[in-house]
Design a protein around this motif. Structure first.
Motif, PDB file in Angstrom:
ATOM      1  N   LYS A  47     -10.363   1.718  -2.460  1.00  0.00           N
ATOM      2  CA  LYS A  47     -10.670   1.973  -3.877  1.00  0.00           C
ATOM      3  C   LYS A  47     -10.592   3.465  -4.181  1.00  0.00           C
ATOM      4  O   LYS A  47     -10.203   3.857  -5.264  1.00  0.00           O
ATOM      5  N   ARG A  48     -10.984   4.298  -3.212  1.00  0.00           N
ATOM      6  CA  ARG A  48     -11.032   5.752  -3.403  1.00  0.00           C
ATOM      7  C   ARG A  48     -10.086   6.449  -2.442  1.00  0.00           C
ATOM      8  O   ARG A  48     -10.458   7.383  -1.764  1.00  0.00           O
ATOM      9  N   CYS A  49      -8.850   6.016  -2.407  1.00  0.00           N
ATOM     10  CA  CYS A  49      -7.889   6.526  -1.442  1.00  0.00           C
ATOM     11  C   CYS A  49      -7.149   7.751  -1.984  1.00  0.00           C
ATOM     12  O   CYS A  49      -6.487   7.676  -3.022  1.00  0.00           O
ATOM     13  N   ASP A  50      -7.241   8.850  -1.270  1.00  0.00           N
ATOM     14  CA  ASP A  50      -6.556  10.081  -1.674  1.00  0.00           C
ATOM     15  C   ASP A  50      -5.039   9.914  -1.669  1.00  0.00           C
ATOM     16  O   ASP A  50      -4.344  10.496  -2.489  1.00  0.00           O
ATOM     17  N   ILE A  51      -4.519   9.111  -0.734  1.00  0.00           N
ATOM     18  CA  ILE A  51      -3.072   8.890  -0.671  1.00  0.00           C
ATOM     19  C   ILE A  51      -2.612   8.115  -1.894  1.00  0.00           C
ATOM     20  O   ILE A  51      -1.610   8.462  -2.528  1.00  0.00           O
ATOM     21  N   LYS A  52      -3.352   7.087  -2.253  1.00  0.00           N
ATOM     22  CA  LYS A  52      -3.016   6.293  -3.439  1.00  0.00           C
ATOM     23  C   LYS A  52      -3.094   7.169  -4.696  1.00  0.00           C
ATOM     24  O   LYS A  52      -2.217   7.107  -5.555  1.00  0.00           O
ATOM     25  N   ASP A  53      -4.115   8.017  -4.774  1.00  0.00           N
ATOM     26  CA  ASP A  53      -4.249   8.934  -5.913  1.00  0.00           C
ATOM     27  C   ASP A  53      -3.074   9.909  -5.974  1.00  0.00           C
ATOM     28  O   ASP A  53      -2.533  10.180  -7.043  1.00  0.00           O
ATOM     29  N   CYS A  54      -2.680  10.431  -4.824  1.00  0.00           N
ATOM     30  CA  CYS A  54      -1.581  11.402  -4.757  1.00  0.00           C
ATOM     31  C   CYS A  54      -0.272  10.775  -5.234  1.00  0.00           C
ATOM     32  O   CYS A  54       0.433  11.367  -6.055  1.00  0.00           O
ATOM     33  N   THR A  55       0.066   9.602  -4.708  1.00  0.00           N
ATOM     34  CA  THR A  55       1.328   8.976  -5.106  1.00  0.00           C
ATOM     35  C   THR A  55       1.317   8.645  -6.593  1.00  0.00           C
ATOM     36  O   THR A  55       2.320   8.834  -7.273  1.00  0.00           O
ATOM     37  N   SER A  56       0.181   8.206  -7.091  1.00  0.00           N
ATOM     38  CA  SER A  56       0.071   7.887  -8.515  1.00  0.00           C
ATOM     39  C   SER A  56       0.280   9.136  -9.371  1.00  0.00           C
ATOM     40  O   SER A  56       1.026   9.101 -10.354  1.00  0.00           O
ATOM     41  N   LYS A  57      -0.353  10.242  -9.006  1.00  0.00           N
ATOM     42  CA  LYS A  57      -0.210  11.498  -9.756  1.00  0.00           C
ATOM     43  C   LYS A  57       1.237  11.994  -9.766  1.00  0.00           C
ATOM     44  O   LYS A  57       1.690  12.582 -10.739  1.00  0.00           O
TER      45      LYS A  57
ATOM     46  N   ALA B 246       0.837  -1.197   0.000  1.00  0.00           N
ATOM     47  CA  ALA B 246       0.000   0.000   0.000  1.00  0.00           C
ATOM     48  C   ALA B 246       0.877   1.255   0.000  1.00  0.00           C
ATOM     49  O   ALA B 246       1.809   1.357   0.796  1.00  0.00           O
ATOM     50  N   PRO B 247       0.588   2.199  -0.874  1.00  0.00           N
ATOM     51  CA  PRO B 247       1.395   3.409  -0.963  1.00  0.00           C
ATOM     52  C   PRO B 247       1.531   4.184   0.342  1.00  0.00           C
ATOM     53  O   PRO B 247       2.550   4.821   0.589  1.00  0.00           O
ATOM     54  N   CYS B 248       0.548   4.092   1.206  1.00  0.00           N
ATOM     55  CA  CYS B 248       0.567   4.844   2.464  1.00  0.00           C
ATOM     56  C   CYS B 248       1.496   4.235   3.504  1.00  0.00           C
ATOM     57  O   CYS B 248       1.832   4.889   4.489  1.00  0.00           O
ATOM     58  N   GLY B 249       1.891   2.977   3.328  1.00  0.00           N
ATOM     59  CA  GLY B 249       2.743   2.319   4.311  1.00  0.00           C
ATOM     60  C   GLY B 249       2.003   1.372   5.234  1.00  0.00           C
ATOM     61  O   GLY B 249       2.591   0.768   6.115  1.00  0.00           O
ATOM     62  N   LEU B 250       0.700   1.229   5.034  1.00  0.00           N
ATOM     63  CA  LEU B 250      -0.073   0.252   5.806  1.00  0.00           C
ATOM     64  C   LEU B 250       0.021  -1.086   5.063  1.00  0.00           C
ATOM     65  O   LEU B 250      -0.799  -1.389   4.203  1.00  0.00           O
ATOM     66  N   TYR B 251       1.025  -1.864   5.387  1.00  0.00           N
ATOM     67  CA  TYR B 251       1.270  -3.134   4.705  1.00  0.00           C
ATOM     68  C   TYR B 251       0.041  -4.039   4.791  1.00  0.00           C
ATOM     69  O   TYR B 251      -0.425  -4.389   5.878  1.00  0.00           O
ATOM     70  N   CYS B 252      -0.493  -4.407   3.642  1.00  0.00           N
ATOM     71  CA  CYS B 252      -1.736  -5.179   3.559  1.00  0.00           C
ATOM     72  C   CYS B 252      -1.617  -6.592   4.130  1.00  0.00           C
ATOM     73  O   CYS B 252      -2.624  -7.177   4.527  1.00  0.00           O
ATOM     74  N   GLY B 253      -0.422  -7.130   4.175  1.00  0.00           N
ATOM     75  CA  GLY B 253      -0.243  -8.489   4.672  1.00  0.00           C
ATOM     76  C   GLY B 253      -0.632  -8.669   6.127  1.00  0.00           C
ATOM     77  O   GLY B 253      -0.783  -9.789   6.588  1.00  0.00           O
ATOM     78  N   VAL B 254      -0.807  -7.561   6.860  1.00  0.00           N
ATOM     79  CA  VAL B 254      -1.205  -7.641   8.265  1.00  0.00           C
ATOM     80  C   VAL B 254      -2.514  -6.875   8.518  1.00  0.00           C
ATOM     81  O   VAL B 254      -2.811  -6.481   9.645  1.00  0.00           O
TER      82      VAL B 254
ATOM     83  N   GLY C  39       3.784  10.037  -9.642  1.00  0.00           N
ATOM     84  CA  GLY C  39       4.626   9.023 -10.251  1.00  0.00           C
ATOM     85  C   GLY C  39       5.409   8.200  -9.241  1.00  0.00           C
ATOM     86  O   GLY C  39       6.416   7.582  -9.587  1.00  0.00           O
ATOM     87  N   TYR C  40       4.944   8.176  -8.006  1.00  0.00           N
ATOM     88  CA  TYR C  40       5.603   7.420  -6.934  1.00  0.00           C
ATOM     89  C   TYR C  40       4.873   6.100  -6.702  1.00  0.00           C
ATOM     90  O   TYR C  40       3.662   6.008  -6.929  1.00  0.00           O
ATOM     91  N   SER C  41       5.598   5.132  -6.181  1.00  0.00           N
ATOM     92  CA  SER C  41       4.944   3.888  -5.786  1.00  0.00           C
ATOM     93  C   SER C  41       4.405   3.987  -4.360  1.00  0.00           C
ATOM     94  O   SER C  41       3.487   3.268  -3.996  1.00  0.00           O
ATOM     95  N   SER C  42       4.984   4.898  -3.557  1.00  0.00           N
ATOM     96  CA  SER C  42       4.507   5.070  -2.182  1.00  0.00           C
ATOM     97  C   SER C  42       4.968   6.413  -1.622  1.00  0.00           C
ATOM     98  O   SER C  42       5.804   7.096  -2.209  1.00  0.00           O
ATOM     99  N   CYS C  43       4.457   6.724  -0.444  1.00  0.00           N
ATOM    100  CA  CYS C  43       4.838   7.956   0.261  1.00  0.00           C
ATOM    101  C   CYS C  43       6.321   7.979   0.624  1.00  0.00           C
ATOM    102  O   CYS C  43       6.866   9.050   0.868  1.00  0.00           O
ATOM    103  N   ARG C  44       6.959   6.823   0.650  1.00  0.00           N
ATOM    104  CA  ARG C  44       8.384   6.792   1.035  1.00  0.00           C
ATOM    105  C   ARG C  44       9.245   7.562   0.043  1.00  0.00           C
ATOM    106  O   ARG C  44      10.344   7.980   0.369  1.00  0.00           O
ATOM    107  N   GLU C  45       8.738   7.808  -1.158  1.00  0.00           N
ATOM    108  CA  GLU C  45       9.484   8.532  -2.180  1.00  0.00           C
ATOM    109  C   GLU C  45       9.237  10.039  -2.139  1.00  0.00           C
ATOM    110  O   GLU C  45       9.909  10.784  -2.841  1.00  0.00           O
ATOM    111  N   CYS C  46       8.303  10.467  -1.322  1.00  0.00           N
ATOM    112  CA  CYS C  46       7.869  11.863  -1.346  1.00  0.00           C
ATOM    113  C   CYS C  46       8.565  12.699  -0.280  1.00  0.00           C
ATOM    114  O   CYS C  46       8.560  12.350   0.902  1.00  0.00           O
TER     115      CYS C  46
END
Length: 158
Positions: free
Chosen positions: A69-79, A9-17, A81-88
């Motif tokens: 599905k409608r995550c502002d964080i996911k939309d932001c990283t995509s816009k 997950a781009p926000c850092g909330l690892y989905c595996g847990v 060109g990042y895979s996650s917030c760790r790049e921002c």
């Protein structure tokens, strides 16, 4: 370790847990009912959340949880060109500061700096290891307060 890219997950909330992913895998209706009570009305557009909506196969999968599905964080990283917030360089931004779930915000603020410092593979390993019961080793989910196997009280999100 094989990493499922749908769980990064781009926000850092690892989905595996994630509790929603656990409930989906196990098709645990009682757990899904508890999650409806937890999320209903606390996340945007969840006023009509039902047990059927507690379904997810990862944030980046074709079947994410309704909120993701409608995550502002996911939309932001995509816009950006990042895979996650760790790049921002703007992390933590107002999207993180106003994250609707306190546990999620706490985890994001811990996880992103760690992800930056150790890389994806180690970060995933560390998240998986963090969410194990310290007493019996049973796999737990983010936000768990007690091991559902041995009943040990836990606080693993900090």
């Amino acid at each position: 370790m094989k990493i499922n890219p749908d769980f990064l997950a781009p926000c850092g909330l690892y989905c595996g847990v994630c509790a929603v992913l656990y409930a989906t895998r196990e098709n645990n209706v009682k757990f899904k009912e508890r999650l409806v009570a937890l999320y209903k009305g606390r996340l945007p557009e969840t006023e009509n959340l039902s047990v059927e909506d507690i379904h997810c196969k990862g944030c980046l999968s074709e079947e994410p949880f309704a909120y993701c599905k409608r995550c502002d964080i996911k939309d932001c990283t995509s816009k950006k060109g990042y895979s996650s917030c760790r790049e921002c360089v703007e992390f933590p931004c107002s999207l993180i500061e106003h994250f609707p779930m306190p546990v999620g915000k706490k985890v994001i603020l811990r996880a992103i700096p760690h992800w930056r410092s150790v890389g994806t593979e180690q970060w995933v390993e560390d998240e998986e290891a963090r969410y194990l019961c310290p007493t019996c080793g049973h796999k737990l989910f983010r936000g768990a307060k007690q091991c559902n196997k041995c009943k040990t009280a836990v606080d693993l999100d900090g």
